[in-house]
Write a protein that holds these residues in place. Structure first.
Motif, mmCIF file in Angstrom:
data_model
loop_
_atom_site.group_PDB
_atom_site.id
_atom_site.type_symbol
_atom_site.label_atom_id
_atom_site.label_comp_id
_atom_site.label_asym_id
_atom_site.label_seq_id
_atom_site.Cartn_x
_atom_site.Cartn_y
_atom_site.Cartn_z
ATOM 1 N N LEU A 6 -6.475 6.914 -8.923
ATOM 2 C CA LEU A 6 -5.033 7.058 -8.758
ATOM 3 C C LEU A 6 -4.723 8.018 -7.618
ATOM 4 N N ASN A 7 -5.411 9.138 -7.575
ATOM 5 C CA ASN A 7 -5.193 10.093 -6.488
ATOM 6 C C ASN A 7 -5.489 9.469 -5.130
ATOM 7 N N HIS A 8 -6.491 8.598 -5.091
ATOM 8 C CA HIS A 8 -6.815 7.901 -3.844
ATOM 9 C C HIS A 8 -5.669 6.948 -3.458
ATOM 10 N N LEU A 9 -5.098 6.236 -4.430
ATOM 11 C CA LEU A 9 -3.966 5.352 -4.145
ATOM 12 C C LEU A 9 -2.773 6.148 -3.610
ATOM 13 N N ILE A 10 -2.505 7.287 -4.241
ATOM 14 C CA ILE A 10 -1.396 8.135 -3.795
ATOM 15 C C ILE A 10 -1.632 8.600 -2.361
ATOM 16 N N LYS A 11 -2.835 9.025 -2.077
ATOM 17 C CA LYS A 11 -3.171 9.471 -0.715
ATOM 18 C C LYS A 11 -3.004 8.315 0.279
ATOM 19 N N MET A 12 -3.503 7.126 -0.106
ATOM 20 C CA MET A 12 -3.405 5.965 0.790
ATOM 21 C C MET A 12 -1.958 5.592 1.066
ATOM 22 N N ILE A 13 -1.136 5.507 0.013
ATOM 23 C CA ILE A 13 0.246 5.072 0.240
ATOM 24 C C ILE A 13 1.028 6.108 1.028
ATOM 25 N N ASN A 14 0.736 7.379 0.823
ATOM 26 C CA ASN A 14 1.390 8.413 1.623
ATOM 27 C C ASN A 14 0.984 8.314 3.089
ATOM 28 N N GLN A 15 -0.283 8.005 3.342
ATOM 29 C CA GLN A 15 -0.733 7.830 4.731
ATOM 30 C C GLN A 15 -0.066 6.607 5.359
ATOM 31 N N ILE A 16 0.036 5.540 4.596
ATOM 32 C CA ILE A 16 0.721 4.339 5.097
ATOM 33 C C ILE A 16 2.174 4.687 5.406
ATOM 34 N N ALA A 17 2.815 5.412 4.490
ATOM 35 C CA ALA A 17 4.216 5.800 4.686
ATOM 36 C C ALA A 17 4.395 6.690 5.905
ATOM 37 N N ASP A 18 3.416 7.529 6.182
ATOM 38 C CA ASP A 18 3.489 8.408 7.353
ATOM 39 C C ASP A 18 3.331 7.641 8.664
ATOM 40 N N ALA A 28 8.454 -1.343 5.833
ATOM 41 C CA ALA A 28 7.149 -1.538 6.473
ATOM 42 C C ALA A 28 6.027 -1.192 5.506
ATOM 43 N N VAL A 29 6.224 -0.138 4.726
ATOM 44 C CA VAL A 29 5.231 0.252 3.716
ATOM 45 C C VAL A 29 5.141 -0.826 2.647
ATOM 46 N N LEU A 30 6.287 -1.279 2.181
ATOM 47 C CA LEU A 30 6.322 -2.342 1.169
ATOM 48 C C LEU A 30 5.586 -3.581 1.664
ATOM 49 N N ASN A 31 5.855 -3.995 2.881
ATOM 50 C CA ASN A 31 5.187 -5.185 3.428
ATOM 51 C C ASN A 31 3.679 -5.005 3.476
ATOM 52 N N HIS A 50 6.687 5.123 -12.595
ATOM 53 C CA HIS A 50 7.427 5.160 -13.868
ATOM 54 C C HIS A 50 7.174 6.445 -14.642
ATOM 55 N N ARG A 51 6.097 7.115 -14.331
ATOM 56 C CA ARG A 51 5.761 8.378 -14.998
ATOM 57 C C ARG A 51 6.095 9.590 -14.122
ATOM 58 N N GLY A 52 6.991 9.389 -13.176
ATOM 59 C CA GLY A 52 7.470 10.499 -12.347
ATOM 60 C C GLY A 52 7.067 10.427 -10.894
ATOM 61 N N GLY A 53 5.985 9.734 -10.589
ATOM 62 C CA GLY A 53 5.569 9.547 -9.200
ATOM 63 C C GLY A 53 5.114 10.809 -8.489
ATOM 64 N N GLU A 54 4.559 11.736 -9.250
ATOM 65 C CA GLU A 54 4.120 13.009 -8.653
ATOM 66 C C GLU A 54 3.177 12.756 -7.474
ATOM 67 N N GLY A 55 3.451 13.443 -6.371
ATOM 68 C CA GLY A 55 2.594 13.354 -5.194
ATOM 69 C C GLY A 55 3.026 12.316 -4.178
ATOM 70 N N LEU A 56 3.933 11.414 -4.546
ATOM 71 C CA LEU A 56 4.407 10.416 -3.588
ATOM 72 C C LEU A 56 5.418 11.052 -2.654
ATOM 73 N N ASN A 57 5.265 10.823 -1.341
ATOM 74 C CA ASN A 57 6.295 11.309 -0.434
ATOM 75 C C ASN A 57 7.520 10.393 -0.542
ATOM 76 N N GLU A 58 8.620 10.774 0.068
ATOM 77 C CA GLU A 58 9.881 10.055 -0.140
ATOM 78 C C GLU A 58 9.826 8.601 0.323
ATOM 79 N N ILE A 59 9.228 8.347 1.469
ATOM 80 C CA ILE A 59 9.138 6.966 1.972
ATOM 81 C C ILE A 59 8.245 6.132 1.053
#
Length: 94
Positions: A6-18, A28-31, A50-59
């Motif tokens: 899960l932490n790896h997914l959070i890191k990946m999606i934040n990098q994609i968002a950046d 663009a992130v969604l696509n 759904h459980r708060g999304g801790e660690g996700l950046n805004e994008i």
């Protein structure tokens, strides 16, 4: 899926968002997520949101919210298609 995964997914999606869409475009992130992430990965990041999304950046948070809405729409459509296949497309649903 473990907490490390899960932490790896959070890191990946934040990098994609950046990086995707100049770091300001949740679409663009969604696509990217729709095209390249496996269904279990998508389900896990939605579960996390759904459980708060801790660690996700805004994008990333915006993109996952849209992904969640997208998945709900796809589920509803698949149920509608299954209903139509069972009962016929010409049925009067009300």
């Amino acid at each position: 899926m473990s907490n490390d995964q899960l932490n790896h997914l959070i890191k990946m999606i934040n990098q994609i968002a950046d990086n995707a869409g100049g770091g300001t475009d949740p679409e663009a992130v969604l696509n990217h997520i729709i095209r390249f992430w496996a269904r279990p990965m998508k389900a896990r990041i939605i579960w996390h949101l759904h459980r708060g999304g801790e660690g996700l950046n805004e994008i990333a948070r915006q993109a996952v919210t849209r992904l969640d809405e997208n998945e709900a729409t796809l589920t509803a459509l698949s149920h509608t298609e299954a209903y139509a296949a069972q009962w016929g497309e010409g049925c009067d649903a009300g």
